[in-house]
Design an enzyme around this catalytic site. Structure first.
Site, PDB file in Angstrom:
ATOM      1  N   ASP A   1       0.833  -1.207   0.000  1.00  0.00           N
ATOM      2  CA  ASP A   1       0.000   0.000   0.000  1.00  0.00           C
ATOM      3  C   ASP A   1       0.867   1.257   0.000  1.00  0.00           C
ATOM      4  O   ASP A   1       1.970   1.261   0.555  1.00  0.00           O
ATOM      5  CB  ASP A   1      -0.905  -0.033   1.250  1.00  0.00           C
ATOM      6  CG  ASP A   1      -2.084   0.912   1.122  1.00  0.00           C
ATOM      7  OD1 ASP A   1      -2.299   1.475   0.037  1.00  0.00           O
ATOM      8  OD2 ASP A   1      -2.796   1.095   2.133  1.00  0.00           O
TER       9      ASP A   1
ATOM     10  N   HIS B   1       2.887   3.225  -8.861  1.00  0.00           N
ATOM     11  CA  HIS B   1       2.713   1.795  -9.159  1.00  0.00           C
ATOM     12  C   HIS B   1       3.952   1.253  -9.876  1.00  0.00           C
ATOM     13  O   HIS B   1       4.423   0.165  -9.585  1.00  0.00           O
ATOM     14  CB  HIS B   1       1.468   1.562 -10.021  1.00  0.00           C
ATOM     15  CG  HIS B   1       0.178   1.914  -9.321  1.00  0.00           C
ATOM     16  ND1 HIS B   1      -0.069   1.584  -8.010  1.00  0.00           N
ATOM     17  CD2 HIS B   1      -0.931   2.569  -9.760  1.00  0.00           C
ATOM     18  CE1 HIS B   1      -1.268   2.015  -7.676  1.00  0.00           C
ATOM     19  NE2 HIS B   1      -1.810   2.629  -8.705  1.00  0.00           N
TER      20      HIS B   1
ATOM     21  N   LEU C   1      10.806 -20.819  -3.958  1.00  0.00           N
ATOM     22  CA  LEU C   1       9.770 -19.926  -3.419  1.00  0.00           C
ATOM     23  C   LEU C   1       8.499 -19.938  -4.282  1.00  0.00           C
ATOM     24  O   LEU C   1       8.579 -19.801  -5.502  1.00  0.00           O
ATOM     25  CB  LEU C   1      10.343 -18.501  -3.377  1.00  0.00           C
ATOM     26  CG  LEU C   1       9.382 -17.369  -3.043  1.00  0.00           C
ATOM     27  CD1 LEU C   1       8.966 -17.434  -1.569  1.00  0.00           C
ATOM     28  CD2 LEU C   1      10.037 -16.007  -3.335  1.00  0.00           C
TER      29      LEU C   1
END
Ligand code: FPP
Length: 248
Positions: free
Chosen positions: A28, A45, A139
């Site tokens: 955020d 972004h 991962l």
């Protein structure tokens, strides 16, 4: 050099025996990061992608098993059309540029959320990313896209009801595990640690079922400024917690 040494010192404090298996991140603050620089929100972004790259690399180095990144919620469609389009294009660009490198690093890319309604250009890259990396053993990165925890639970309930109607399952046999097995995260451990950046302290529909016992770590750092040292700080905080899961 000094910063690198400080980061190494922090990493050395991590107890390898007590690593969180699964970390979730609510990324955020991109918009505010851009606005503080007098730039349009989408600039934030784009900068946020660098944090995504650093966090994935760091989780790999630290031998974390699962990382879930909240990239676009079921509520994010309410944003201006240009911003939504920009985010979709950014995802396509990120995947087309990075999948080969992620694959080399043994990363599994997995999407959670309702992908079916996304533009075709997204679906094509998403399917390619999942296909190319599906046999890797490192991962697992879940990218939560058009994801909502409530939507995920509703979909699970529908799947379970269908099984009951088809007599594949009886109502008495429905357990918590039945719900877990019908979520997008089936076969994955629940998140041990959830991080939210930018100072907000809420879950915003992120992994609602799975976060029942997660430790929560909030930071004022805005997502585009989030770096490995912040991730390590969150893990060190997690390792100070006594997890009782309702016991004493
Ligand atoms: C929240 O910041 C961020 C988002 C809704 C989008 C997250 C997307 C990225 C980090 C980039 C693309 C992701 C991938 C996986 C390649 P905000 O816009 O709500 O910020 P604000 O609260 O300051 O307005």
């Amino acid at each position: 050099m000094f910063f690198l040494q400080k980061e190494k010192d922090l990493v050395n404090k991590i107890d390898k025996e007590k690593l969180p298996q699964h970390i979730g991140i609510i990324m955020d603050g991109n918009g505010r990061w851009a606005q503080r620089r007098g730039m349009p929100r989408v600039y934030g972004h784009r900068a946020g992608v660098n944090s995504v790259k650093e966090v994935i690399k760091s989780c790999g180095e630290l031998e974390i098993k699962y990382l879930t990144l909240y990239a676009f919620s079921t509520e994010n469609w309410k944003r201006p059309k240009e911003e939504v389009n920009f985010l979709m294009d950014l995802l396509v660009e990120y995947l087309s540029k990075e999948v080969d490198e992620l694959n080399k690093n043994n990363v599994v890319i997995n999407f959670i959320g309702d992908i079916s309604v996304l533009p075709d250009k997204c679906k094509i890259e998403i399917e390619r990313a999942q296909e190319v990396t599906k046999n890797n053993s490192g991962l697992v990165v879940n990218i939560a896209l058009n994801y909502g925890g409530r939507d995920e639970i509703v979909k699970a309930v529908k799947k379970i009801c269908t099984k009951v109607l088809n007599k594949e399952l009886s109502v008495e046999d429905i357990t918590e595990q039945t719900i877990s097995e019908n979520l997008h995260t089936k076969n994955q451990p629940d998140p041990d640690l959830i991080i939210r950046t930018s100072g907000e302290k809420r879950l915003s529909n992120f992994l609602l079922w799975q976060s029942a016992y997660s430790e929560l770590w909030f930071t004022n750092v805005l997502w585009p400024d989030f770096r490995k040292k912040h991730l390590v700080e969150a893990i060190l905080y997690y390792q100070t917690r006594k997890r009782r899961f309702g016991g004493i």
